[in-house]
Design an enzyme around this catalytic site. Structure first.
Site, PDB file in Angstrom:
ATOM      1  N   ARG A  47     -36.852 -22.675   1.058  1.00 30.87           N
ATOM      2  CA  ARG A  47     -35.986 -21.546   0.627  1.00 30.87           C
ATOM      3  C   ARG A  47     -34.463 -22.010   0.531  1.00 30.87           C
ATOM      4  O   ARG A  47     -33.396 -21.145   0.474  1.00 30.87           O
ATOM      5  CB  ARG A  47     -35.911 -20.391   1.637  1.00 30.87           C
ATOM      6  CG  ARG A  47     -37.558 -19.710   1.497  1.00 30.87           C
ATOM      7  CD  ARG A  47     -37.315 -18.262   2.088  1.00 30.87           C
ATOM      8  NE  ARG A  47     -36.971 -18.208   3.341  1.00 30.87           N
ATOM      9  CZ  ARG A  47     -36.941 -18.436   4.657  1.00 30.87           C
ATOM     10  NH1 ARG A  47     -38.385 -18.730   4.882  1.00 30.87           N
ATOM     11  NH2 ARG A  47     -36.373 -18.544   5.614  1.00 30.87           N
ATOM     12  N   ASN A  48     -34.413 -22.972   0.570  1.00 32.12           N
ATOM     13  CA  ASN A  48     -32.874 -23.692   0.750  1.00 32.12           C
ATOM     14  C   ASN A  48     -32.339 -23.559  -0.725  1.00 32.12           C
ATOM     15  O   ASN A  48     -33.374 -23.978  -1.825  1.00 32.12           O
ATOM     16  CB  ASN A  48     -32.862 -25.134   1.056  1.00 32.12           C
ATOM     17  CG  ASN A  48     -31.486 -25.535   1.227  1.00 32.12           C
ATOM     18  OD1 ASN A  48     -30.830 -25.421   0.289  1.00 32.12           O
ATOM     19  ND2 ASN A  48     -30.878 -25.950   2.331  1.00 32.12           N
ATOM     20  N   ARG A  49     -31.289 -23.075  -1.064  1.00 37.72           N
ATOM     21  CA  ARG A  49     -31.027 -22.748  -2.526  1.00 37.72           C
ATOM     22  C   ARG A  49     -30.044 -24.076  -3.084  1.00 37.72           C
ATOM     23  O   ARG A  49     -29.610 -23.620  -4.078  1.00 37.72           O
ATOM     24  CB  ARG A  49     -30.011 -21.651  -2.566  1.00 37.72           C
ATOM     25  CG  ARG A  49     -31.080 -20.535  -1.901  1.00 37.72           C
ATOM     26  CD  ARG A  49     -30.099 -19.026  -1.800  1.00 37.72           C
ATOM     27  NE  ARG A  49     -29.427 -19.298  -0.522  1.00 37.72           N
ATOM     28  CZ  ARG A  49     -28.706 -18.301  -0.119  1.00 37.72           C
ATOM     29  NH1 ARG A  49     -28.510 -17.181  -1.004  1.00 37.72           N
ATOM     30  NH2 ARG A  49     -27.828 -18.484   0.825  1.00 37.72           N
TER      31      ARG A  49
END
Length: 169
Positions: A47-49
């Protein structure tokens, strides 16, 4: 079911920086998260963007594999590393960092014409300023963290902030 508490552990950075002699921008995180260490690469939490935002501002497809991420960074003249070579930390909580050991930024700066240093979050910026700036003499530009823990910053806000990178490439 009891929740597992994060315990402080001593972490040593185990993967190499991504850069080559054509790199112009240096992106610095603090220290790899447990998910990144497990994956063996930067910004590895699903979920790191970081990678989607970077690809978006560069007009590229979002990379999926480590090789695609490395290729994107190098092709677009972006170096990726972390401020710290090691520290004591609880999980991925940057605010828990103790006993920081900085990386030697000259590893990259002596081999590439870095025009700007961007830090990906407040703690990375604080640590860079405290431990690396006197060595590099390149002021950092702080960007918001792309971590899933930073849910107060929208994707659109990240995209706008990270677009600053473009003028240095």
């Amino acid at each position: 079911m009891m929740q597992k508490k994060n315990r402080e552990e001593t972490v040593v950075h185990t993967f190499q920086p991504v850069y080559d002699e054509n790199s112009r921008v240096l992106m610095l995180g603090t220290m790899p998260s447990p998910k990144s260490r497990e994956q063996g690469f930067y910004y590895g939490h699903p979920r790191n963007r970081f990678w989607p935002v970077l690809a978006d501002i560069l007009g590229e497809p979002a990379p999926g594999t480590i090789e695609e991420k490395k290729s994107l960074a190098l092709r677009r003249r972006i170096a990726v590393w972390d401020v710290l070579a090691g520290c004591d930390i609880c999980g991925a909580d940057d605010s828990s960092i103790k006993n920081p050991v900085p990386n030697d930024m000259n590893v990259i700066l002596s081999r590439a014409d870095i025009r700007a240093v961007f830090t990906t979050g407040t703690k990375a910026d604080e640590l860079y300023e405290r431990y690396c700036f006197s060595q590099t003499e390149i002021a950092s530009i702080r960007l918001p963290s792309t971590s899933p823990a930073n849910c107060r910053t929208s994707y659109e806000e990240l995209r706008a902030a990270y677009s600053q990178i473009l003028k240095y490439l």
